[in-house]
Design a protein around this motif. Structure first.
Motif, short mmCIF file in Angstrom:
data_model
loop_
_atom_site.label_atom_id
_atom_site.label_comp_id
_atom_site.label_asym_id
_atom_site.label_seq_id
_atom_site.Cartn_x
_atom_site.Cartn_y
_atom_site.Cartn_z
N ALA A 1 -4.53 5.65 7.48
CA ALA A 1 -5.07 7.01 7.54
C ALA A 1 -4.04 7.97 8.14
O ALA A 1 -3.89 9.10 7.67
N TRP A 2 -3.34 7.53 9.19
CA TRP A 2 -2.30 8.35 9.83
C TRP A 2 -1.19 8.67 8.83
O TRP A 2 -0.77 9.82 8.70
N ILE A 3 -0.70 7.65 8.13
CA ILE A 3 0.40 7.82 7.18
C ILE A 3 -0.03 8.74 6.04
O ILE A 3 0.74 9.59 5.58
N THR A 4 -1.27 8.62 5.59
CA THR A 4 -1.78 9.48 4.52
C THR A 4 -1.71 10.94 4.92
O THR A 4 -1.37 11.80 4.10
N ARG A 5 -1.99 11.25 6.18
CA ARG A 5 -1.98 12.64 6.66
C ARG A 5 -0.59 13.12 7.08
O ARG A 5 -0.39 14.32 7.26
N GLU A 6 0.35 12.22 7.24
CA GLU A 6 1.68 12.58 7.74
C GLU A 6 2.45 13.39 6.70
O GLU A 6 2.33 13.18 5.50
N GLU B 1 12.19 6.77 4.07
CA GLU B 1 12.26 5.74 5.11
C GLU B 1 12.30 6.32 6.52
O GLU B 1 11.60 5.84 7.41
N HIS B 2 13.10 7.34 6.74
CA HIS B 2 13.22 7.92 8.08
C HIS B 2 11.90 8.51 8.55
O HIS B 2 11.45 8.25 9.68
N ALA B 3 11.25 9.31 7.70
CA ALA B 3 9.98 9.93 8.10
C ALA B 3 8.89 8.88 8.31
O ALA B 3 8.04 9.03 9.18
N LEU B 4 8.91 7.79 7.52
CA LEU B 4 7.95 6.70 7.74
C LEU B 4 8.16 6.08 9.12
O LEU B 4 7.20 5.80 9.84
N TRP C 1 0.84 -1.20 0.00
CA TRP C 1 0.00 0.00 0.00
C TRP C 1 0.87 1.25 0.00
O TRP C 1 0.61 2.21 -0.74
N LEU C 2 1.93 1.28 0.84
CA LEU C 2 2.84 2.43 0.90
C LEU C 2 3.43 2.73 -0.47
O LEU C 2 3.49 3.88 -0.90
N GLU C 3 3.90 1.68 -1.15
CA GLU C 3 4.52 1.84 -2.48
C GLU C 3 3.48 2.26 -3.52
O GLU C 3 3.71 3.18 -4.29
N HIS C 4 2.35 1.58 -3.52
CA HIS C 4 1.32 1.82 -4.53
C HIS C 4 0.80 3.26 -4.48
O HIS C 4 0.55 3.88 -5.51
N HIS C 5 0.64 3.79 -3.30
CA HIS C 5 0.10 5.14 -3.14
C HIS C 5 1.17 6.23 -3.07
O HIS C 5 0.85 7.40 -2.88
N GLY C 6 2.43 5.85 -3.19
CA GLY C 6 3.52 6.81 -3.23
C GLY C 6 3.95 7.37 -1.89
O GLY C 6 4.77 8.29 -1.84
N HIS C 7 3.43 6.82 -0.79
CA HIS C 7 3.80 7.35 0.52
C HIS C 7 5.25 7.06 0.88
O HIS C 7 5.90 7.87 1.55
N ALA C 8 5.78 5.93 0.43
CA ALA C 8 7.17 5.59 0.72
C ALA C 8 8.10 6.62 0.08
O ALA C 8 9.05 7.10 0.71
N ASP C 9 7.83 6.97 -1.17
CA ASP C 9 8.65 7.97 -1.86
C ASP C 9 8.43 9.36 -1.30
O ASP C 9 9.36 10.14 -1.14
N ARG C 10 7.18 9.69 -0.99
CA ARG C 10 6.83 11.02 -0.49
C ARG C 10 7.48 11.31 0.85
O ARG C 10 8.01 12.40 1.08
N LEU C 11 7.46 10.34 1.75
CA LEU C 11 7.97 10.56 3.10
C LEU C 11 9.43 10.15 3.26
O LEU C 11 10.16 10.75 4.02
#
Length: 120
Positions: free
Chosen positions: A70-75, A39-42, A27-37
């Motif tokens: 939901a938390w990660i999406t808003r982070e 590793e450290h920020a995640l 899910w992190l990869e598919h929605h781009g959260h891993a790239d956006r945040l």
């Protein structure tokens, strides 16, 4: 009785027991959260989530997974000039710039309005 068998209900676990699994990583990869945040920020976001949710009542793993997503999406990735909201775990209680509490709240609201939301 709600018609559900107790043997078919998912076990309840605490937020600290819930683990980021392959589904969450996908899910992190598919929605781009891993790239956006990054590793450290995640990792920091996950720690803040676990600290904030530590006192919550146990829930099924699927409920924790949805809450965590939901938390990660808003982070947000920490950025220079962004207010450090001390109400969140890891924030600092020290007042910045000598602002009153209401001025800090107003500054936080204004900073949130300045956040890009993809609809510009």
């Amino acid at each position: 009785m709600n018609g559900k068998s107790s043997s078919s209900s998912a076990p309840l676990i605490s937020a600290t027991e819930w683990q980021v699994d392959d589904s969450a990583r996908t899910w992190l990869e598919h929605h781009g959260h891993a790239d956006r945040l990054g590793e450290h920020a995640l990792h920091v976001a996950d720690e803040k989530w676990r600290t904030y949710r530590a006192t919550w009542a146990p829930r099924p793993a699927t409920a924790w997974a949805a809450d965590w997503r939901a938390w990660i999406t808003r982070e947000h990735t920490p950025a220079p000039g962004r207010l450090n909201l001390y109400a969140l775990p890891g924030g600092t209680p020290a007042s910045t710039g000598g602002m009153t509490r209401s001025e800090e709240h107003m500054a936080a609201l204004l900073a949130a309005l300045d956040e890009p939301n993809g609809e510009e």
